[in-house]
Write a protein that holds these residues in place. Structure first.
Motif, PDB file in Angstrom:
ATOM      1  N   HIS A 135       0.817  -1.211   0.000  1.00 46.33           N
ATOM      2  CA  HIS A 135       0.000   0.000   0.000  1.00 46.33           C
ATOM      3  C   HIS A 135       0.850   1.260   0.000  1.00 46.33           C
ATOM      4  O   HIS A 135       0.564   2.216  -0.741  1.00 46.33           O
ATOM      5  N   GLU A 136       1.897   1.288   0.802  1.00 44.58           N
ATOM      6  CA  GLU A 136       2.701   2.503   0.922  1.00 44.58           C
ATOM      7  C   GLU A 136       3.389   2.858  -0.383  1.00 44.58           C
ATOM      8  O   GLU A 136       3.540   4.043  -0.715  1.00 44.58           O
ATOM      9  N   ALA A 137       3.809   1.855  -1.144  1.00 43.37           N
ATOM     10  CA  ALA A 137       4.421   2.128  -2.443  1.00 43.37           C
ATOM     11  C   ALA A 137       3.417   2.794  -3.379  1.00 43.37           C
ATOM     12  O   ALA A 137       3.750   3.734  -4.115  1.00 43.37           O
ATOM     13  N   ALA A 138       2.175   2.309  -3.350  1.00 44.11           N
ATOM     14  CA  ALA A 138       1.138   2.908  -4.192  1.00 44.11           C
ATOM     15  C   ALA A 138       0.781   4.302  -3.711  1.00 44.11           C
ATOM     16  O   ALA A 138       0.447   5.180  -4.529  1.00 44.11           O
ATOM     17  N   VAL A 139       0.839   4.549  -2.416  1.00 44.74           N
ATOM     18  CA  VAL A 139       0.606   5.889  -1.883  1.00 44.74           C
ATOM     19  C   VAL A 139       1.662   6.855  -2.420  1.00 44.74           C
ATOM     20  O   VAL A 139       1.354   7.992  -2.811  1.00 44.74           O
ATOM     21  N   ARG A 140       2.912   6.414  -2.452  1.00 47.95           N
ATOM     22  CA  ARG A 140       3.978   7.270  -2.988  1.00 47.95           C
ATOM     23  C   ARG A 140       3.738   7.587  -4.465  1.00 47.95           C
ATOM     24  O   ARG A 140       3.994   8.712  -4.920  1.00 47.95           O
ATOM     25  N   LEU A 141       3.251   6.608  -5.205  1.00 52.45           N
ATOM     26  CA  LEU A 141       2.932   6.840  -6.611  1.00 52.45           C
ATOM     27  C   LEU A 141       1.803   7.866  -6.744  1.00 52.45           C
ATOM     28  O   LEU A 141       1.875   8.773  -7.581  1.00 52.45           O
ATOM     29  N   GLN A 142       0.782   7.732  -5.914  1.00 50.10           N
ATOM     30  CA  GLN A 142      -0.328   8.680  -5.969  1.00 50.10           C
ATOM     31  C   GLN A 142       0.122  10.076  -5.563  1.00 50.10           C
ATOM     32  O   GLN A 142      -0.284  11.081  -6.181  1.00 50.10           O
ATOM     33  N   GLN A 143       0.937  10.183  -4.543  1.00 48.76           N
ATOM     34  CA  GLN A 143       1.434  11.490  -4.134  1.00 48.76           C
ATOM     35  C   GLN A 143       2.247  12.152  -5.242  1.00 48.76           C
ATOM     36  O   GLN A 143       2.159  13.366  -5.459  1.00 48.76           O
ATOM     37  N   ALA A 144       3.032  11.334  -5.952  1.00 45.62           N
ATOM     38  CA  ALA A 144       3.798  11.866  -7.080  1.00 45.62           C
ATOM     39  C   ALA A 144       2.870  12.395  -8.169  1.00 45.62           C
ATOM     40  O   ALA A 144       3.151  13.422  -8.797  1.00 45.62           O
ATOM     41  N   MET A 145       1.745  11.713  -8.390  1.00 47.50           N
ATOM     42  CA  MET A 145       0.785  12.191  -9.375  1.00 47.50           C
ATOM     43  C   MET A 145       0.113  13.477  -8.914  1.00 47.50           C
ATOM     44  O   MET A 145      -0.136  14.387  -9.718  1.00 47.50           O
ATOM     45  N   ASN A 146      -0.195  13.571  -7.627  1.00 48.85           N
ATOM     46  CA  ASN A 146      -0.816  14.793  -7.109  1.00 48.85           C
ATOM     47  C   ASN A 146       0.067  16.008  -7.379  1.00 48.85           C
ATOM     48  O   ASN A 146      -0.407  17.051  -7.833  1.00 48.85           O
ATOM     49  N   THR A 147       1.351  15.873  -7.120  1.00 46.55           N
ATOM     50  CA  THR A 147       2.270  16.997  -7.312  1.00 46.55           C
ATOM     51  C   THR A 147       2.572  17.246  -8.786  1.00 46.55           C
ATOM     52  O   THR A 147       3.010  18.346  -9.150  1.00 46.55           O
ATOM     53  N   THR A 148       2.328  16.247  -9.632  1.00 48.00           N
ATOM     54  CA  THR A 148       2.588  16.416 -11.063  1.00 48.00           C
ATOM     55  C   THR A 148       1.670  17.470 -11.670  1.00 48.00           C
ATOM     56  O   THR A 148       2.071  18.204 -12.578  1.00 48.00           O
ATOM     57  N   VAL A 149       0.441  17.553 -11.196  1.00 48.94           N
ATOM     58  CA  VAL A 149      -0.475  18.582 -11.706  1.00 48.94           C
ATOM     59  C   VAL A 149       0.137  19.967 -11.502  1.00 48.94           C
ATOM     60  O   VAL A 149       0.175  20.799 -12.427  1.00 48.94           O
ATOM     61  N   THR A 150       0.654  20.211 -10.316  1.00 48.10           N
ATOM     62  CA  THR A 150       1.306  21.495 -10.030  1.00 48.10           C
ATOM     63  C   THR A 150       2.565  21.664 -10.862  1.00 48.10           C
ATOM     64  O   THR A 150       2.851  22.770 -11.358  1.00 48.10           O
ATOM     65  N   GLU A 151       3.326  20.593 -11.044  1.00 48.09           N
ATOM     66  CA  GLU A 151       4.561  20.655 -11.831  1.00 48.09           C
ATOM     67  C   GLU A 151       4.283  21.133 -13.254  1.00 48.09           C
ATOM     68  O   GLU A 151       4.977  22.012 -13.782  1.00 48.09           O
ATOM     69  N   VAL A 152       3.276  20.569 -13.896  1.00 46.91           N
ATOM     70  CA  VAL A 152       2.965  20.970 -15.271  1.00 46.91           C
ATOM     71  C   VAL A 152       2.560  22.441 -15.324  1.00 46.91           C
ATOM     72  O   VAL A 152       3.026  23.193 -16.194  1.00 46.91           O
ATOM     73  N   LEU A 153       1.719  22.862 -14.404  1.00 44.53           N
ATOM     74  CA  LEU A 153       1.284  24.256 -14.391  1.00 44.53           C
ATOM     75  C   LEU A 153       2.455  25.193 -14.105  1.00 44.53           C
ATOM     76  O   LEU A 153       2.532  26.290 -14.685  1.00 44.53           O
ATOM     77  N   ASP A 154       3.374  24.776 -13.253  1.00 40.63           N
ATOM     78  CA  ASP A 154       4.551  25.596 -12.955  1.00 40.63           C
ATOM     79  C   ASP A 154       5.454  25.746 -14.180  1.00 40.63           C
ATOM     80  O   ASP A 154       5.974  26.830 -14.456  1.00 40.63           O
ATOM     81  N   VAL A 155       5.649  24.647 -14.936  1.00 40.61           N
ATOM     82  CA  VAL A 155       6.477  24.730 -16.141  1.00 40.61           C
ATOM     83  C   VAL A 155       5.805  25.628 -17.178  1.00 40.61           C
ATOM     84  O   VAL A 155       6.473  26.406 -17.869  1.00 40.61           O
ATOM     85  N   CYS A 156       4.491  25.524 -17.289  1.00 38.53           N
ATOM     86  CA  CYS A 156       3.775  26.413 -18.211  1.00 38.53           C
ATOM     87  C   CYS A 156       4.031  27.878 -17.856  1.00 38.53           C
ATOM     88  O   CYS A 156       4.244  28.719 -18.741  1.00 38.53           O
ATOM     89  N   ALA A 157       4.028  28.177 -16.575  1.00 36.74           N
ATOM     90  CA  ALA A 157       4.301  29.552 -16.143  1.00 36.74           C
ATOM     91  C   ALA A 157       5.740  29.949 -16.460  1.00 36.74           C
ATOM     92  O   ALA A 157       5.996  31.045 -16.975  1.00 36.74           O
ATOM     93  N   THR A 158       6.679  29.047 -16.164  1.00 38.09           N
ATOM     94  CA  THR A 158       8.096  29.330 -16.395  1.00 38.09           C
ATOM     95  C   THR A 158       8.389  29.534 -17.880  1.00 38.09           C
ATOM     96  O   THR A 158       9.130  30.455 -18.270  1.00 38.09           O
ATOM     97  N   GLU A 159       7.825  28.676 -18.721  1.00 41.55           N
ATOM     98  CA  GLU A 159       8.099  28.728 -20.160  1.00 41.55           C
ATOM     99  C   GLU A 159       7.114  29.617 -20.914  1.00 41.55           C
ATOM    100  O   GLU A 159       7.156  29.681 -22.147  1.00 41.55           O
ATOM    101  N   LYS A 160       6.221  30.282 -20.153  1.00 38.69           N
ATOM    102  CA  LYS A 160       5.239  31.184 -20.762  1.00 38.69           C
ATOM    103  C   LYS A 160       4.375  30.470 -21.811  1.00 38.69           C
ATOM    104  O   LYS A 160       4.149  30.966 -22.917  1.00 38.69           O
ATOM    105  N   ILE A 161       3.908  29.268 -21.432  1.00 40.25           N
ATOM    106  CA  ILE A 161       3.002  28.507 -22.284  1.00 40.25           C
ATOM    107  C   ILE A 161       1.572  28.805 -21.853  1.00 40.25           C
ATOM    108  O   ILE A 161       1.166  28.472 -20.736  1.00 40.25           O
ATOM    109  N   ASP A 162       0.815  29.455 -22.719  1.00 47.29           N
ATOM    110  CA  ASP A 162      -0.589  29.742 -22.439  1.00 47.29           C
ATOM    111  C   ASP A 162      -1.421  28.624 -23.057  1.00 47.29           C
ATOM    112  O   ASP A 162      -1.640  28.593 -24.271  1.00 47.29           O
ATOM    113  N   ALA A 163      -1.862  27.694 -22.223  1.00 43.66           N
ATOM    114  CA  ALA A 163      -2.648  26.552 -22.691  1.00 43.66           C
ATOM    115  C   ALA A 163      -4.086  26.624 -22.169  1.00 43.66           C
ATOM    116  O   ALA A 163      -4.724  25.592 -21.998  1.00 43.66           O
TER     117      ALA A 163
END
Length: 462
Positions: free
Chosen positions: A93-121
């Motif tokens: 279970h804990e391994a899958a929790v780590r995978l889910q947590q990584a996915m949760n933060t990925t949403v923010t990661e993509v939006l942050d890169v869009c801001a950094t690279e000035k990608i208006d999507a």
């Protein structure tokens, strides 16, 4: 005005086809060769080049960047990942929790890169709202909500009928579950912005260059061969077109429609002011978004699979699929029965035999791949790309193991799909079972999931 069918997707109808990049001019070498110019391939090139600027990276794309699922999807940037429950069974279970947590933060990661690279999507973080429209769907929704909380998603909210209507007025909705880990975006604006960012970093991108075969240290095309210590397969639903890969991932079809822009009065009747991405708990589920220009873009399964793992012709879909998607639209929002459907299209997504997304680097051959996202690739491709980056850096001695290389989907092995006609028969039977189950559940009052759907899930490995 009639419905435009195909033309890649509605998103390209808005943006126009991109100016073509030059094809591969002949044999060449690279440090890393990335096969596929969609989200996975471009994100991988982006993160590798950012981490190691001196790397010589070449991206090969058969048509143009974003021609496949990256330019046709529903624009759901969210935290779902295919196979999490299976990984919990295999690794705890804990391994899958780590995978889910990584996915949760990925949403923010993509939006942050869009801001950094000035990608208006057209990105808007309104979260994801998944609704239930029958007693059996509500029972599944509550079980789903509890499962997500058990995997650490404590900020998810469960709503009754009244609270659901306050967000989106879906006719007959009896409950919903909302997570903040999601955003609506314009898929083509994201992929084109990412391709431009990758080129600006110094990555070489060749379009109109189909790779016919991948071998250790070789990517073979009609125009020449790229030789590289690392060759990465990032082809998702088009993987079956590569030599020896026909049964690796099944190219599952998904289709979409986009309405004409709604009036202010129509939007007032629908609600949807939070611009959440919208889904349901049906077995043959739907997905939708409120676009930046005021349309509803809605998708679901049409003809789920073409015999022999064939793919569509530039996004055209069947008239009966367009009508079926319109019926879903009107079922959700009866007040929109007269709304015009401006565009319809389809595309393929990659489905492994066990329905688990994977990231792999074979250290003995230098071959790597990522995909099998089963329709959840907009965010998952980013996490996969960062994981491929870390695996290559670890293999080349530039870094050690990381949190990403320890995630349970890394180097997961999947058996191949059955040969034809078995896989065609299997997929057609599975989706016929799901549609029948949805009809019976909608007509009934039982909170039990239809037994045929339970059996279909078990037999398919879904």
């Amino acid at each position: 005005m009639s419905t435009v069918n195909g033309g890649i997707s509605f998103w390209y109808a808005q943006e126009g086809a991109p100016a073509p990049r030059e094809p591969l001019p002949g044999d060449t070498t690279a440090d890393v060769c990335v096969v596929g110019g969609g989200y996975t391939g471009l994100w991988t090139a982006y993160y590798l080049k950012k981490a190691v600027p001196f790397l010589n990276i070449t991206v090969l794309e058969a048509k143009f960047c974003g021609y496949g699922a990256s330019g046709r999807n529903g624009g759901w940037l969210y935290n779902g990942i295919a196979g999490r429950d299976r990984y919990a069974q295999l690794h705890g279970h804990e391994a899958a929790v780590r995978l889910q947590q990584a996915m949760n933060t990925t949403v923010t990661e993509v939006l942050d890169v869009c801001a950094t690279e000035k990608i208006d999507a057209d990105q808007h973080r309104g979260g994801v709202l998944e609704v239930a429209l029958s007693p059996s769907q509500l029972a599944r929704l509550k079980a789903f909500h509890a499962a997500e909380a058990a995997f650490g998603e404590t900020d998810r909210e469960l709503y009754g009928a009244r609270e659901t209507a306050e967000r989106v007025r879906v006719a007959g909705a009896v409950g919903s579950s909302w997570t903040p880990h999601g955003a609506r975006l314009h898929p083509v604006k994201l992929v084109q912005g990412l391709a431009d960012a990758v080129e600006a970093l110094g990555v070489t991108v060749h379009e109109s260059t189909p790779v016919t075969e991948i071998r250790p240290k070789h990517a073979i095309t009609p125009y020449g061969t790229v030789r590289a210590p690392y060759v990465l397969r990032c082809t998702e639903g088009f993987t079956a077109s590569l030599a020896g890969q026909r049964r690796t991932w099944l190219p599952m079809n998904s289709s979409m429609i986009a309405t004409e822009p709604l009036t202010e009065a129509q939007w007032e009747s629908v609600g949807w002011n939070g611009r959440e991405t919208l889904g349901d708990m049906a077995h043959a589920y739907m997905y939708a978004q409120r676009t930046a220009d005021g349309r509803i873009a809605l998708g679901g399964r049409g003809v789920p699979y073409r015999f022999g793992s064939k793919t569509d012709n530039d996004g055209r879909t069947q008239p009966q699929t367009i009508e079926a998607l319109r019926e879903i639209l009107v079922r959700f929002f009866p007040q929109l029965a007269g709304v015009r459907i401006d565009h319809a299209w389809s595309g393929v997504l990659g489905v492994p035999r066990d329905w688990c997304a994977t990231v792999t680097l074979d250290r003995s051959t230098g071959l790597g791949w990522a995909g099998g996202y089963v329709g959840s690739g907009v965010a998952t491709a980013n996490l996969a790309a960062r994981t491929l980056r870390d695996l290559i850096q670890q293999d080349s001695g530039q870094s050690g193991p990381t949190d990403l290389t320890a995630l349970p989907w890394v180097n997961h092995k999947v058996r191949k799909w059955e040969p034809e006609p078995l896989r065609w028969l299997g997929v057609q039977t599975m989706y016929a079972a799901f549609r029948g189950a949805d009809r019976r559940e909608a007509a009934g009052r039982s909170a039990e999931t239809d037994r045929v759907a339970v059996l279909a899930n078990r037999l398919s490995g879904r």
